[in-house]
Design a protein around this motif. Structure first.
Motif, short mmCIF file in Angstrom:
data_model
loop_
_atom_site.label_atom_id
_atom_site.label_comp_id
_atom_site.label_asym_id
_atom_site.label_seq_id
_atom_site.Cartn_x
_atom_site.Cartn_y
_atom_site.Cartn_z
N VAL A 38 0.96 -1.15 -0.01
CA VAL A 38 0.08 0.03 -0.02
C VAL A 38 0.84 1.07 0.01
CG1 VAL A 38 -1.62 1.30 1.19
CG2 VAL A 38 -1.85 -1.15 1.16
N GLN A 39 0.46 2.16 -0.71
CA GLN A 39 1.29 3.42 -0.81
C GLN A 39 0.27 4.62 -0.41
OE1 GLN A 39 3.14 3.84 -4.62
NE2 GLN A 39 4.71 2.68 -3.98
N LEU A 40 0.72 5.59 0.60
CA LEU A 40 0.02 6.59 0.85
C LEU A 40 0.38 7.90 0.54
CD1 LEU A 40 -0.73 5.19 4.54
CD2 LEU A 40 -2.20 4.77 2.32
N VAL A 41 -0.30 8.98 0.17
CA VAL A 41 0.21 10.27 -0.10
C VAL A 41 -0.63 11.19 0.53
CG1 VAL A 41 0.68 11.80 -1.91
CG2 VAL A 41 1.24 9.40 -2.51
N GLU A 42 0.05 12.09 1.33
CA GLU A 42 -0.75 13.21 1.94
C GLU A 42 -0.68 14.46 1.25
OE1 GLU A 42 1.27 10.89 5.76
OE2 GLU A 42 1.80 11.40 3.82
N SER A 43 -1.48 15.30 1.30
CA SER A 43 -1.53 16.47 0.93
C SER A 43 -2.46 17.37 1.69
CB SER A 43 -2.16 16.45 -0.52
OG SER A 43 -3.40 16.27 -0.67
N GLY A 44 -2.22 18.78 1.49
CA GLY A 44 -3.07 19.77 2.08
C GLY A 44 -2.55 20.71 3.40
N GLY A 45 -1.45 20.18 3.58
CA GLY A 45 -0.66 21.11 4.65
C GLY A 45 -0.22 22.38 4.33
N GLY A 46 -0.02 23.22 5.11
CA GLY A 46 0.47 24.56 5.02
C GLY A 46 0.38 25.34 6.10
N LEU A 47 0.57 26.95 6.05
CA LEU A 47 0.67 27.68 7.00
C LEU A 47 -0.53 28.44 7.11
CD1 LEU A 47 2.56 29.49 8.89
CD2 LEU A 47 2.90 30.96 7.01
N VAL A 48 -1.20 28.40 8.45
CA VAL A 48 -2.19 29.11 8.79
C VAL A 48 -2.44 29.85 9.93
CG1 VAL A 48 -3.94 27.62 7.30
CG2 VAL A 48 -3.60 27.18 9.80
N TYR A 82 -0.02 -0.10 12.86
CA TYR A 82 -0.29 0.39 11.47
C TYR A 82 1.00 -0.12 10.44
CZ TYR A 82 -3.98 3.65 13.15
OH TYR A 82 -5.13 3.96 13.78
N ASN A 83 0.42 -0.61 9.28
CA ASN A 83 1.82 -1.15 8.69
C ASN A 83 2.40 -0.21 7.69
OD1 ASN A 83 1.06 -3.75 9.65
ND2 ASN A 83 -0.25 -4.45 8.26
N TYR A 84 1.63 0.64 7.04
CA TYR A 84 2.23 1.58 5.94
C TYR A 84 1.82 2.80 6.32
CZ TYR A 84 1.72 -2.76 3.49
OH TYR A 84 1.85 -4.18 2.88
N TRP A 85 2.69 3.83 5.98
CA TRP A 85 2.77 5.28 6.19
C TRP A 85 3.18 6.22 5.13
CZ3 TRP A 85 2.11 7.07 11.41
CH2 TRP A 85 1.97 6.13 12.15
N GLY A 86 2.20 7.42 5.07
CA GLY A 86 2.76 8.49 4.13
C GLY A 86 4.01 9.01 4.38
N GLN A 87 4.39 10.15 3.66
CA GLN A 87 5.45 10.75 3.72
C GLN A 87 5.64 11.74 4.85
OE1 GLN A 87 3.45 11.30 1.33
NE2 GLN A 87 3.12 13.63 1.53
N GLY A 88 4.12 12.37 5.11
CA GLY A 88 3.89 13.47 5.95
C GLY A 88 3.72 14.71 5.41
N THR A 89 2.98 15.71 6.03
CA THR A 89 2.72 16.90 5.34
C THR A 89 2.87 17.89 6.42
OG1 THR A 89 1.08 18.32 3.97
CG2 THR A 89 0.26 16.80 5.72
#
Length: 125
Positions: A2-12, A112-119
């Motif tokens: 399983v491959q996971l991709v996170e998105s949506g992070g930023g500065l608020v 948990y078995n699989y992790w995304g790269q982080g955002t």
């Protein structure tokens, strides 16, 4: 696999909102579960939220209850983390992870078995 991709992070700014997305290839999230964790520099990785099981039961850390909401959209094989009323202490790298279906808990990294790269999420005062 399983491959996971996170998105949506930023500065608020404090009090603002962000929505994080976690898209998966391979298995369908709705069959098992997905968790969100976060880690600030020099601190341990901590549980934030999870959506578990075919019924989509949700669980939250006390620090984010009432402010964050986890959801899933099975047709897109994507899990979201809606974050409202953000505080500076929410600043961290946020990770999504696929739950091990053989684990009987969901609040530990080892569940948990699989992790995304982080955002990166940064909340300014």
């Amino acid at each position: 696999q399983v491959q996971l991709v996170e998105s949506g992070g930023g500065l608020v700014q404090a009090g603002g909102s962000l929505r994080l997305s976690c898209a998966a290839s391979g298995r369908t999230f709705g069959t098992y579960g997905v968790g969100w964790f976060r880690q600030a520099p020099g601190k341990e990785r901590e549980f934030v939220a999870a959506i578990i099981g075919t019924d989509g039961n949700t669980y939250y850390a006390d620090s984010v209850k009432g402010r964050f909401s986890i959801s899933r959209e099975n047709a897109k094989n994507t899990v979201y983390l809606q974050m409202n009323s953000l505080k500076p202490e929410d600043t961290a790298v946020y990770y999504c992870a696929a739950h091990n279906p053989y684990s009987r808990s969901w609040v530990h990294s080892d569940d948990y078995n699989y992790w995304g790269q982080g955002t990166q999420v940064t909340v300014s005062s």
